[in-house]
Design a protein around this motif. Structure first.
Motif, PDB file in Angstrom:
ATOM      1  N   ARG A  76       0.907  -1.231   0.079  1.00  0.00           N
ATOM      2  CA  ARG A  76       0.088   0.188  -0.038  1.00  0.00           C
ATOM      3  C   ARG A  76       0.839   1.332  -0.153  1.00  0.00           C
ATOM      4  N   ALA A  77       1.998   1.318   0.657  1.00  0.00           N
ATOM      5  CA  ALA A  77       2.864   2.246   0.691  1.00  0.00           C
ATOM      6  C   ALA A  77       3.632   2.578  -0.850  1.00  0.00           C
ATOM      7  N   MET A  78       3.760   1.458  -1.494  1.00  0.00           N
ATOM      8  CA  MET A  78       4.444   1.655  -2.917  1.00  0.00           C
ATOM      9  C   MET A  78       3.376   2.099  -3.806  1.00  0.00           C
ATOM     10  N   ALA A  79       2.131   1.739  -3.499  1.00  0.00           N
ATOM     11  CA  ALA A  79       1.046   2.204  -4.367  1.00  0.00           C
ATOM     12  C   ALA A  79       0.504   3.833  -3.950  1.00  0.00           C
ATOM     13  N   TYR A  80       0.815   4.237  -2.811  1.00  0.00           N
ATOM     14  CA  TYR A  80       0.588   5.628  -2.401  1.00  0.00           C
ATOM     15  C   TYR A  80       1.649   6.647  -3.096  1.00  0.00           C
ATOM     16  N   LEU A  81       2.950   5.966  -3.182  1.00  0.00           N
ATOM     17  CA  LEU A  81       3.843   6.920  -3.674  1.00  0.00           C
ATOM     18  C   LEU A  81       3.497   7.399  -5.274  1.00  0.00           C
ATOM     19  N   VAL A  82       2.884   6.485  -5.965  1.00  0.00           N
ATOM     20  CA  VAL A  82       2.704   6.966  -7.326  1.00  0.00           C
ATOM     21  C   VAL A  82       2.010   7.979  -7.515  1.00  0.00           C
ATOM     22  N   PRO A  83       0.703   8.196  -7.124  1.00  0.00           N
ATOM     23  CA  PRO A  83       0.052   9.574  -6.899  1.00  0.00           C
ATOM     24  C   PRO A  83       0.594  10.560  -6.413  1.00  0.00           C
ATOM     25  N   ARG A  84       1.460  10.455  -5.225  1.00  0.00           N
ATOM     26  CA  ARG A  84       2.062  11.197  -4.279  1.00  0.00           C
ATOM     27  C   ARG A  84       2.947  11.997  -4.993  1.00  0.00           C
ATOM     28  N   CYS A  85       3.820  11.450  -5.770  1.00  0.00           N
ATOM     29  CA  CYS A  85       4.822  11.825  -6.441  1.00  0.00           C
ATOM     30  C   CYS A  85       4.349  12.955  -7.489  1.00  0.00           C
ATOM     31  N   VAL A  86       3.191  12.654  -8.196  1.00  0.00           N
ATOM     32  CA  VAL A  86       2.449  13.448  -9.178  1.00  0.00           C
ATOM     33  C   VAL A  86       2.097  14.777  -8.121  1.00  0.00           C
ATOM     34  N   ILE A  87       1.450  14.913  -7.136  1.00  0.00           N
ATOM     35  CA  ILE A  87       1.015  15.773  -6.514  1.00  0.00           C
ATOM     36  C   ILE A  87       1.955  16.792  -5.999  1.00  0.00           C
ATOM     37  N   GLY A  88       3.144  15.926  -5.478  1.00  0.00           N
ATOM     38  CA  GLY A  88       4.318  16.735  -4.938  1.00  0.00           C
ATOM     39  C   GLY A  88       5.042  17.676  -6.067  1.00  0.00           C
ATOM     40  N   LEU A  89       5.228  16.873  -7.240  1.00  0.00           N
ATOM     41  CA  LEU A  89       5.695  17.798  -8.633  1.00  0.00           C
ATOM     42  C   LEU A  89       4.760  18.693  -9.112  1.00  0.00           C
ATOM     43  N   LEU A  90       3.367  18.574  -8.858  1.00  0.00           N
ATOM     44  CA  LEU A  90       2.564  19.774  -9.037  1.00  0.00           C
ATOM     45  C   LEU A  90       2.796  21.022  -8.071  1.00  0.00           C
ATOM     46  N   CYS A  91       2.885  20.327  -6.904  1.00  0.00           N
ATOM     47  CA  CYS A  91       3.235  21.669  -5.895  1.00  0.00           C
ATOM     48  C   CYS A  91       4.536  22.268  -6.463  1.00  0.00           C
ATOM     49  N   ALA A  92       5.585  21.541  -6.553  1.00  0.00           N
ATOM     50  CA  ALA A  92       7.086  22.237  -7.049  1.00  0.00           C
ATOM     51  C   ALA A  92       6.701  23.118  -8.054  1.00  0.00           C
ATOM     52  N   ALA A  93       5.708  22.668  -9.051  1.00  0.00           N
ATOM     53  CA  ALA A  93       5.624  23.519 -10.091  1.00  0.00           C
ATOM     54  C   ALA A  93       5.043  24.883  -9.697  1.00  0.00           C
ATOM     55  N   ILE A  94       4.007  24.581  -8.842  1.00  0.00           N
ATOM     56  CA  ILE A  94       3.295  25.970  -8.363  1.00  0.00           C
ATOM     57  C   ILE A  94       4.533  26.704  -7.831  1.00  0.00           C
ATOM     58  N   PHE A  95       5.225  26.137  -6.897  1.00  0.00           N
ATOM     59  CA  PHE A  95       6.186  27.048  -6.252  1.00  0.00           C
ATOM     60  C   PHE A  95       7.292  27.915  -7.131  1.00  0.00           C
ATOM     61  N   VAL A  96       7.626  26.802  -8.283  1.00  0.00           N
ATOM     62  CA  VAL A  96       8.454  27.492  -9.273  1.00  0.00           C
ATOM     63  C   VAL A  96       7.603  28.765 -10.061  1.00  0.00           C
ATOM     64  N   LEU A  97       6.490  28.626 -10.344  1.00  0.00           N
ATOM     65  CA  LEU A  97       5.666  29.819 -10.964  1.00  0.00           C
ATOM     66  C   LEU A  97       5.606  30.708  -9.869  1.00  0.00           C
ATOM     67  N   ILE A  98       5.326  30.754  -8.746  1.00  0.00           N
ATOM     68  CA  ILE A  98       5.257  31.907  -7.606  1.00  0.00           C
ATOM     69  C   ILE A  98       6.846  32.531  -7.606  1.00  0.00           C
ATOM     70  N   LEU A  99       7.821  31.718  -7.611  1.00  0.00           N
ATOM     71  CA  LEU A  99       9.130  32.386  -7.817  1.00  0.00           C
ATOM     72  C   LEU A  99       9.232  33.227  -8.972  1.00  0.00           C
ATOM     73  N   LEU A 100       8.864  32.675 -10.123  1.00  0.00           N
ATOM     74  CA  LEU A 100       9.161  33.341 -11.251  1.00  0.00           C
ATOM     75  C   LEU A 100       8.303  34.707 -11.410  1.00  0.00           C
ATOM     76  N   GLY A 101       6.977  34.504 -10.928  1.00  0.00           N
ATOM     77  CA  GLY A 101       5.764  35.627 -10.846  1.00  0.00           C
ATOM     78  C   GLY A 101       6.382  36.686  -9.989  1.00  0.00           C
ATOM     79  N   ALA A 102       7.170  36.145  -8.672  1.00  0.00           N
ATOM     80  CA  ALA A 102       7.482  37.388  -7.901  1.00  0.00           C
ATOM     81  C   ALA A 102       8.864  38.067  -8.513  1.00  0.00           C
ATOM     82  N   GLY A 103       9.680  37.219  -9.106  1.00  0.00           N
ATOM     83  CA  GLY A 103      10.672  38.032 -10.003  1.00  0.00           C
ATOM     84  C   GLY A 103      10.451  39.112 -10.876  1.00  0.00           C
ATOM     85  N   SER A 104       9.375  38.402 -11.622  1.00  0.00           N
ATOM     86  CA  SER A 104       8.954  39.319 -12.830  1.00  0.00           C
ATOM     87  C   SER A 104       8.096  40.537 -12.128  1.00  0.00           C
ATOM     88  N   GLY A 105       7.602  40.400 -11.008  1.00  0.00           N
ATOM     89  CA  GLY A 105       6.807  41.672 -10.282  1.00  0.00           C
ATOM     90  C   GLY A 105       7.678  42.549  -9.945  1.00  0.00           C
TER      91      GLY A 105
END
Length: 377
Positions: A76-105
């Motif tokens: 069950r732990a292995m099955a959890y990591l599959v969607p978890r890494c997708v959500i984590g990468l989505l979170c990372a993309a949001i943080f990258v966009l926030i940093l880029l937006g802050a720099g552009s601002g």
């Protein structure tokens, strides 16, 4: 507001840590999934998946207050990591966009300050600052919504894979009922001891004094002295009646049955030696058992305040909050009250017996806030 900001910062930090761990989890899922095809590597890979899942479970518990069961399987732990890494990468993309937006601002703000339009190369028009602020606010709103959505997905995913099983839920409920039953018994015994103490120290002493006065009046030979003793006996009987009425009110106020919680609390406020400001907001009358608990919480809290707090004002607030009833008693006394104290510990057991929550916030110097939240389904 301070508590909200603290929770928001803690949650943002938790999401940032989850975004970083997602990178390692992504590689682990990729290469671990291939390794699972080799029978000799299957057990070590599943054990490693459990280690990573434990990291995520503890992260959610520490930064989001999400408690989940630990008795899940390695698969069950292995099955959890599959969607978890997708959500984590989505979170990372949001943080990258926030940093880029802050720099552009920052760059756009510097260009506007120098009188250039966003992007440079032309003088700024009057509408450039307005559109920049509007679009910047919209992007901030979308970024915050993205973080909130990612946090919600993260918590729900963990609850889906780590949440307690049916047997675990039954075991927890059985434990809660066992504890609640013990607290009910202790609360009843405490009430019996309190009633016995009130009768012995109050009413009984009054009746003994009354009997002595009547006996002296019977033996008196001087009519004037006998009349004076009878007058004292009459006054003592009145005081005994007042004490008996107080004890009966503390055992169970009849106004709760006949009139409801609000009139009973009004009578409590009128009998208090300290000004009591009462606010009751209950669109519908709660069940009788809940009314009884709310009344005794308020009554005992007021009694403790009068005896120990040296307060000049007491506020009692009773309100309906969804499927719960909340009672909050606040005083401006010296503070220092503890939930483990004699009277308050009995209230805590009484509230726990009704599946409620009881808290005491009483720093030295005051104010003291006693709160009970009771289910009212």
């Amino acid at each position: 507001m301070r508590r909200f900001l603290r929770r928001a910062l803690r949650g943002t930090l938790g999401l940032a840590i989850g975004a970083m761990t997602a990178v390692a989890e992504c590689f682990y899922v990729l290469f671990g999934g291939l390794a699972l095809t080799v029978p000799a590597l299957r057990q070590p890979v599943l054990a490693g998946a459990r280690v990573l899942s434990e990291v995520e479970r503890r992260r959610l518990e520490k930064y989001f207050g999400e408690e989940n069961a630990t008795n899940y399987t390695d698969r069950r732990a292995m099955a959890y990591l599959v969607p978890r890494c997708v959500i984590g990468l989505l979170c990372a993309a949001i943080f990258v966009l926030i940093l880029l937006g802050a720099g552009s601002g920052v760059i756009i703000a510097a260009q506007l300050f120098e009188g250039q339009s966003p992007g440079g190369g032309a003088p700024a028009d009057w509408y450039d600052p307005v559109t920049t602020v509007l679009f910047g606010g919209l992007l901030v709103f979308l970024a915050l919504q993205g973080l909130i959505g990612a946090a919600t997905l993260d918590a729900r995913l963990a609850k889906r894979f780590f949440g307690p099983s049916r047997s675990e839920q039954l075991r927890r409920r059985l434990s809660e009922l066992t504890t609640s039953r013990a607290e009910v018994v202790e609360a009843v015994n405490g009430e019996r001891r309190r009633i016995e103490r009130d009768l012995h120290d109050g009413v009984q002493q009054r009746l003994v004094a009354l009997g002595m006065l009547l006996g002296r009046a019977r033996r008196a030979t001087d009519p004037e002295h006998a009349s004076d003793l009878l007058r004292q006996a009459h006054e003592e009987s009145q005081r005994a009646l007042v004490d008996l009425r107080e004890v009966s009110w503390r055992v169970y106020p009849i106004a709760l049955d006949s009139d409801g919680l609000h009139p009973a609390l009004e009578a409590l406020a009128e009998r208090s030696g300290i000004p009591v400001h009462l606010r009751v907001d209950l669109p519908q009358r709660p069940p009788a058992a809940i009314e009884t608990v709310v009344y005794f919480v308020a009554s005992e809290a007021v009694t403790n305040t009068i005896k120990h707090a040296a307060a000049t004002r007491i506020d009692i607030d009773v309100e309906r909050d969804g499927g719960r009833v909340r009672v909050r008693i606040t005083d401006d006394g010296t503070g220092g009250a503890r939930e483990s104290g004699g009277g308050l510990s009995g209230l805590a057991m009484r509230v726990a017996a009704a599946d409620g929550r009881f808290t005491v916030d009483s720093p030295l110097g005051g104010p003291t806030v006693v709160t009970a939240v009771l289910p009212c389904g």
